[in-house]
Design a protein around this motif. Structure first.
Motif, PDB file in Angstrom:
ATOM      1  N   LYS A  55       0.847  -1.199   0.000  1.00  0.00           N
ATOM      2  CA  LYS A  55       0.000   0.000   0.000  1.00  0.00           C
ATOM      3  C   LYS A  55       0.879   1.244   0.000  1.00  0.00           C
ATOM      4  N   GLN A 110       1.051   5.066   1.189  1.00  0.00           N
ATOM      5  CA  GLN A 110       0.463   5.939   2.206  1.00  0.00           C
ATOM      6  C   GLN A 110      -0.628   5.221   2.992  1.00  0.00           C
ATOM      7  N   ASP A 111      -0.563   3.912   3.094  1.00  0.00           N
ATOM      8  CA  ASP A 111      -1.522   3.081   3.838  1.00  0.00           C
ATOM      9  C   ASP A 111      -2.956   3.251   3.343  1.00  0.00           C
ATOM     10  N   VAL A 112      -3.116   3.662   2.069  1.00  0.00           N
ATOM     11  CA  VAL A 112      -4.441   3.871   1.520  1.00  0.00           C
ATOM     12  C   VAL A 112      -4.642   3.108   0.221  1.00  0.00           C
TER      13      VAL A 112
END
Length: 65
Positions: free
Chosen positions: A18, A20-22
């Motif tokens: 992922k 930006q962890d999004v």
């Protein structure tokens, strides 16, 4: 600085990278493949870091590039 996360994909039984962890990029069958891809992406987008999570979603490793 961008963060690249390697997390387990519970539905597919693989590993996801992922940004930006999004935004998930792709699913990989092995953890090692996902880590290698995250590191490659982070090196190309320096300064960045790679956060590797375990199956309990706890940070296991952090690398900066």
């Amino acid at each position: 600085m961008n963060d690249y996360s390697v997390v387990p994909d519970k539905g597919v039984n693989g590993w996801i990278v992922k940004i930006q962890d999004v935004a998930p990029t792709e699913s990989y069958p092995s953890r090692a493949e996902a880590i290698a891809e995250a590191e490659r992406m982070a090196k190309e987008d320096s300064p960045s870091r790679v956060l590797v999570y375990d199956t309990k979603l706890e940070i296991e490793e952090e690398k900066s590039f």
